[in-house]
Design an enzyme around this catalytic site. Structure first.
Site, short mmCIF file in Angstrom:
data_model
loop_
_atom_site.label_atom_id
_atom_site.label_comp_id
_atom_site.label_asym_id
_atom_site.label_seq_id
_atom_site.Cartn_x
_atom_site.Cartn_y
_atom_site.Cartn_z
N ASP A 1 0.83 -1.20 0.00
CA ASP A 1 0.00 0.00 0.00
C ASP A 1 0.86 1.25 0.00
O ASP A 1 1.37 1.67 1.05
CB ASP A 1 -0.89 -0.04 1.25
CG ASP A 1 -1.83 1.14 1.34
OD1 ASP A 1 -2.00 1.85 0.32
OD2 ASP A 1 -2.40 1.36 2.42
N ASP B 1 -1.36 5.43 -5.51
CA ASP B 1 -1.71 4.55 -4.39
C ASP B 1 -2.00 3.13 -4.87
O ASP B 1 -3.08 2.84 -5.38
CB ASP B 1 -2.94 5.12 -3.66
CG ASP B 1 -3.32 4.28 -2.45
OD1 ASP B 1 -2.57 3.33 -2.12
OD2 ASP B 1 -4.36 4.56 -1.85
#
Ligand SMILES: *[C@@H]1O[C@H](CO)[C@@H](O)[C@H](O)[C@H]1NC(C)=O
Ligand SMILES: *[C@@H]1O[C@H](CO)[C@@H](O)[C@H](O)[C@H]1NC(C)=O
Ligand SMILES: *[C@@H]1O[C@H](CO)[C@@H](O)[C@H](O)[C@H]1NC(C)=O
Ligand SMILES: *[C@@H]1O[C@H](CO)[C@@H](O)[C@H](O)[C@H]1NC(C)=O
Ligand SMILES: *[C@@H]1O[C@H](CO)[C@@H](O)[C@H](O)[C@H]1NC(C)=O
Length: 426
Positions: A123, A309
């Site tokens: 992440d 992201d």
């Protein structure tokens, strides 16, 4: 099979002529690859992916769409983990939301923690590493691989330390902290700080495909108290040939992260070098213009900045970008029932180009923007699809998740810091 076209162009020209490749001297040396695997049981479900993104960034939807009456939501296989767990009551997103509370991690990668193999999510939109572990109650760990610190010879508790990561208001992980040896594809950090939650939200518990998160943003947003700790990437960087992590997140489901080198065979054409503003802790860059298909370049006024992201599935753009995009999609509507833009599945989707930095334009092919089937038009029986590009609801950031990243070869570079973007090799 549809050929995916993605481009990085110079913004001033807005033409995609083949530019010469400035080949850099090839560096031999240590690099570490780790596969990114698509979950076998993954069913893309747009509305859930969008809710997860809103929740992660604390976005409260304020713009609601049209009430659509001739729409029947798709029937999803019910999520099988502990059928007893109560599905959250329908919210403003209506009928579709009750269908699934399944989390939306499409891709996971293997990580060794204290010698124990854990499949986790990478992440780049957060900065804590945490794992499912033996301190969680049985209800939360069902279906998960659980890290057992007692079985690790290298584990050390970090006395007095705690972490508390909250993604919006509906997903969180809180608990103590320890250090252990973490090995990702052979890149090893011996005293990596790891959150050992005693409590995780239902959304994490239900996502049995992932047993924790590897946060790869900047440690200024690490949540460990009383003292912030570095991310795995920051810890391993000094040992690498080059302080980089590359991501090739292919749309066919098999992708790769690589630490330590930029593999020249993985991309073609120019690599754009975009400067990163990490003052908010994210891989954040300027993104102030866009174009739909071959249309003119337009300014993005509401949120001319974006983050890369890997932990978000969709591409969230400023409301004016989403509106302009779906204006070019036949039959598209912003629908309450789905919480976002939907359209007949057979409508052609144009490409979407967005500025990355102030000198380059990246093009996401329309085929990658067609995210998932979401229902049926009860008037004419047509299938209805959910778009992979959705509005960020006017929040200050655009979130360029997998829908964007899958079309690119991406270099997260701690020098600068900067982001390298190029078209993936064919
Ligand atoms: C789910 O919630 C309803 C009402 O809130 C309750 O009656 C029911 O017993 C719950 N089901 C389970 C399995 O917990
Ligand atoms: C974690 O942080 C959230 C939001 O900042 C707060 O509401 C919550 O009480 C905290 N939980 C713990 C266990 O510290
Ligand atoms: C969009 O995806 C759906 C399945 O998810 C597929 O049935 C449909 O043909 C696709 N539409 C286009 C225009 O490719
Ligand atoms: C369903 O089809 C009808 C007739 O073609 C159309 O008027 C209506 O807008 C469609 N609804 C949706 C949700 O696409
Ligand atoms: C990108 O530019 C920065 C300087 O801003 C430099 O340090 C870095 O090495 C460059 N990255 C690549 C991949 O060339």
């Amino acid at each position: 099979m549809q050929f995916l076209q993605s481009f990085i162009c110079l913004l001033v020209f807005f033409t995609c002529s083949a530019l010469s490749v400035p080949t850099r001297p090839q560096r031999k040396g240590r690099s570490f690859k780790v596969g990114r695997i698509r979950r076998s049981d993954y069913v893309p479900f747009g509305p859930a992916a969008l809710r997860k993104a809103y929740s992660k960034y604390g976005i409260t939807p304020t713009q609601f769409g049209l009430d659509i009456l001739d729409f029947e939501p798709i029937k999803l296989k019910p999520f099988d983990s502990e059928a007893s767990r109560n599905v959250s009551e329908p919210d403003q997103t209506g009928a579709v939301s009750a269908q699934s509370v399944q989390d939306d991690a499409e891709f996971v990668s293997p990580v060794m923690v204290g010698g124990q193999m854990m499949v986790m999510n990478f992440d780049t939109g957060s900065s804590d590493m945490w794992v499912f572990n033996t301190q969680l109650d049985e209800r939360s760990t069902q279906g998960h691989t659980v890290f057992d610190p007692a079985k690790s010879a290298t584990f050390q508790p970090m006395e007095g330390a705690s972490f508390n990561i909250t993604y919006g208001d509906s997903s969180f992980a809180v608990g103590g902290v320890g250090t252990d040896t973490v090995n990702i594809g052979g890149a090893t950090v011996t005293r990596q700080a790891i959150g050992l939650p005693t409590q995780v939200s239902q959304s994490f518990a239900e996502d049995t495909a992932s047993n924790g998160l590897v946060g790869l943003a900047f440690s200024s947003i690490n949540t460990i108290q009383p003292q912030r700790q570095k991310t795995f990437f920051e810890n391993v960087a000094p040992d690498l040939d080059e302080p980089v992590m590359t991501a090739l997140l292919k749309s066919d489901g098999v992708g790769e992260y690589e630490f330590g080198t930029i593999d020249q065979s993985k991309f073609r054409g120019r690599m754009a070098n975009i400067s990163i503003d990490n003052s908010n802790g994210f891989w954040q860059f300027e993104s102030a213009q866009f174009a739909v298909g071959r249309g003119p370049l337009q300014r993005i006024r509401a949120a001319p900045t974006a983050i890369a992201d890997t932990g978000t599935t969709l591409m969230l753009v400023s409301p004016e970008v989403a509106a302009a995009y779906y204006e070019q999609v036949e039959g598209a509507v912003f629908a309450n029932v789905a919480g976002g833009f939907i359209y007949p599945c057979d409508s052609a989707l144009p490409d979407l180009s967005v500025a990355v930095g102030n000198a380059n334009l990246a093009t996401v092919p329309g085929s990658l923007i067609n995210f998932s089937e979401v229902g049926t038009n009860t008037t004419n029986g047509q299938k209805i699809c959910f778009g992979g590009v959705q509005s960020n609801q006017g929040s200050g950031l655009q979130i360029y998740g997998d829908v964007f990243l899958k079309s690119m070869f991406v270099v997260f570079d701690q020098r600068g810091p900067s982001l390298g973007l190029a078209s993936p090799a064919r």
